[in-house]
Design a protein around this motif. Structure first.
Motif, PDB file in Angstrom:
ATOM      1  N   GLN A  44       0.513  -1.667   0.068  1.00  0.00           N
ATOM      2  CA  GLN A  44       0.240   0.351  -0.044  1.00  0.00           C
ATOM      3  C   GLN A  44       0.992   1.009  -0.082  1.00  0.00           C
ATOM      4  OE1 GLN A  44      -2.724   0.935   3.649  1.00  0.00           O
ATOM      5  NE2 GLN A  44      -4.575   1.468   1.708  1.00  0.00           N
ATOM      6  N   GLN A 255      -1.640   7.503   4.212  1.00  0.00           N
ATOM      7  CA  GLN A 255      -1.864   6.422   3.432  1.00  0.00           C
ATOM      8  C   GLN A 255      -3.491   6.087   3.524  1.00  0.00           C
ATOM      9  OE1 GLN A 255       0.565   2.800   5.704  1.00  0.00           O
ATOM     10  NE2 GLN A 255      -0.813   1.910   4.777  1.00  0.00           N
ATOM     11  N   TYR A 257      -7.092   4.357   1.436  1.00  0.00           N
ATOM     12  CA  TYR A 257      -7.610   4.406  -0.003  1.00  0.00           C
ATOM     13  C   TYR A 257      -7.841   5.333  -0.489  1.00  0.00           C
ATOM     14  CZ  TYR A 257      -9.308  -0.653   2.678  1.00  0.00           C
ATOM     15  OH  TYR A 257      -9.416  -1.794   3.266  1.00  0.00           O
ATOM     16  N   LYS A 261      -5.774   0.973  -2.765  1.00  0.00           N
ATOM     17  CA  LYS A 261      -5.878   0.094  -1.683  1.00  0.00           C
ATOM     18  C   LYS A 261      -4.438  -1.107  -2.091  1.00  0.00           C
ATOM     19  CE  LYS A 261     -10.794  -0.782  -1.427  1.00  0.00           C
ATOM     20  NZ  LYS A 261     -11.805  -1.500  -1.547  1.00  0.00           N
ATOM     21  N   PRO A 262      -4.569  -0.819  -0.337  1.00  0.00           N
ATOM     22  CA  PRO A 262      -2.999  -2.721  -1.263  1.00  0.00           C
ATOM     23  C   PRO A 262      -2.866  -3.118  -2.864  1.00  0.00           C
ATOM     24  CG  PRO A 262      -4.207  -2.591   1.049  1.00  0.00           C
ATOM     25  CD  PRO A 262      -4.802  -1.964  -0.230  1.00  0.00           C
TER      26      PRO A 262
END
Ligand code: C2E
Ligand code: CA
Ligand code: CA
Ligand code: CA
Length: 277
Positions: A44, A255, A257, A261-262
Motif C-alpha cells: 500500500q 496512507q 484508500y 488500496k494495497p
C-alpha cells in the motif's frame, strides 16, 4: 429445565469441538502454507502530503488458501503468533519485501521506502537483529530505506524493547510506531525510544471530521510528533476532506484508500511513476 441445561451443554461442547477441530486444521494448513508458497505480499502506497509523491509502501501479507481462497491476516496472524509460526512467516515477509524493494530500486524507483510489520513474538525473539542483518546482506537492500512497524503493546517490557530498538537502529533501519494512540503504554516511552515515525491509527482518522475529540487527538498527535522531531503518517485516509484537514495540520504523510488500496507488486511501479512525473 434440567434437560434443557444438559442439551445446551451438549450443544456448547459440540460447537467447542468443532471450533477446536477447525483451529487445529487451520494450524496444520498454516504450517504448510510457507512450503506451498501460498503467501504473497501486497503493497500500500504512502504519500508525502506536501509534494504529492509516493515515498514508500507498506507490505501486507495475504494467504491464498487451497480451498478457502483468500484468508485475511486478521484471521491467521493471531494464530501464527500464538503458535510461534509468525517467526518463520515474518522472516519470509521481510526477505520478500526487501527483495522486491531492491528490484524496484534497480528499475528506477531509487528511494522508495519499504515498511514491514513486525509481530510482538518476532520483536521479542532473540534472533531478530541477526535475522534482519542477514536479510539486508542477502538482498543488498539499503537499510536506510527499510522501516519496521511495531505497536505500543510490544513495548511493555521497556528495558528489553529499548535494547532491541537500539540493535535495530544500529543496522540503519528506521522504526515506526503503528496504530499510535490505541495502546495503553505511557507517553514517556516516546522520549526514551529511538523511533522515527508515528502512524496515527485509522480509528481516529475515520471519525475525525464528525467527532471533535478525534479531531483534537489527531492534531495533538501531529504536534506531539513534530515537537519530538518525529515524522507522522495518517492511516486509513479515505476522503478528500480528511486529506485537507491533515494537510492543514502539517501531517507529513498519508496512507489509505483515497490514495490506493494495497496493490500487487506489478501495479506499484506504474502508480509511483505516475505520481512522480
Ligand atoms: P495494519 O498494519 O494496521 O495495516 C493496515 C490495515 O488497514 C491493512 O489491512 C490495510 O489494508 C487496511 N487499510 C489501509 N487503508 C485503509 C482505508 O483507507 N480504509 C480501511 N477501511 N482500511 C484500510 P490488512 O492488510 O487486512 O492487515 C490487517 C492487519 O494485519 C495489519 O494492520 C497488521 O496488523 C496485520 N498484518 C498484515 N500484514 C502483516 C505482516 O506481514 N506481518 C504481521 N506481523 N502483521 C501483518
Ligand atoms: Ca502496519
Ligand atoms: Ca496500522
Ligand atoms: Ca492495525
Amino acid at each position: 429445565a434440567k434437560a434443557e441445561g444438559k442439551n445446551t451443554f451438549r450443544f456448547y461442547r459440540q460447537t467447542m469441538n468443532e471450533e477446536l477441530t477447525e483451529r487445529v486444521q487451520l494450524e496444520n494448513e498454516l504450517r504448510k502454507a510457507l512450503e506451498r508458497g501460498e503467501f504473497f505480499l501486497v503493497y500500500q502506497p504512502q504519500m508525502d502530503i506536501a509534494s504529492g509523491r509516493i515515498v514508500g509502501v507498506e507490505a501486507l501479507i495475504r494467504w491464498r488458501h487451497g480451498e478457502k481462497g483468500l484468508v485475511s491476516p486478521a484471521d491467521f496472524i493471531p494464530l501464527a503468533e500464538e503458535t510461534g509460526m509468525i517467526v518463520p512467516i515474518g522472516e519470509w515477509v521481510l526477505r520478500t519485501a526487501c527483495r522486491q524493494a531492491k528490484r524496484w530500486h534497480g528499475a528506477g524507483l531509487a528511494d522508495l521506502r519499504m515498511s514491514v510489520n513486525l509481530s510482538s513474538r518476532q520483536f521479542m525473539s532473540q534472533d531478530l537483529a541477526d535475522s534482519i542483518r542477514r536479510i539486508i546482506q542477502e538482498t543488498g537492500f539499503d537499510p536506510g530505506l527499510l522501516d519496521l512497524e511495531i505497536t505500543e503493546s510490544m513495548t511493555l517490557d521497556v528495558g528489553r524493547a529499548i535494547a532491541t530498538l537500539h540493535q535495530l537502529k544500529q543496522l540503519g533501519v528506521s522504526i515506526s510506531i503503528d496504530d499510535f494512540g490505541t495502546g495503553y503504554s505511557s507517553l514517556s516511552y516516546l522520549k526514551n525510544f529511538p523511533v522515527d515515525r508515528l502512524k496515527i491509527d485509522r480509528s481516529f482518522i475515520s471519525q475525525m471530521l464528525s467527532d471533535t475529540n478525534d479531531r483534537s487527538i489527531v492534531s495533538t498527535i501531529i504536534a506531539l510528533a513534530h515537537n519530538l522531531n518525529l515524522q507522522v503518517v495518517a492511516e486509513g485516509v479515505e476522503t478528500d476532506a480528511q486529506s485537507a484537514f491533515l494537510a492543514s495540520h502539517g501531517c507529513d504523510e498519508m496512507q489509505g484508500y483515497l490514495i490506493s488500496k494495497p496493490l500487487p507488486e506489478e501495479d506499484i511501479h506504474r502508480l509511483v511513476l505516475q505520481r512522480v512525473h
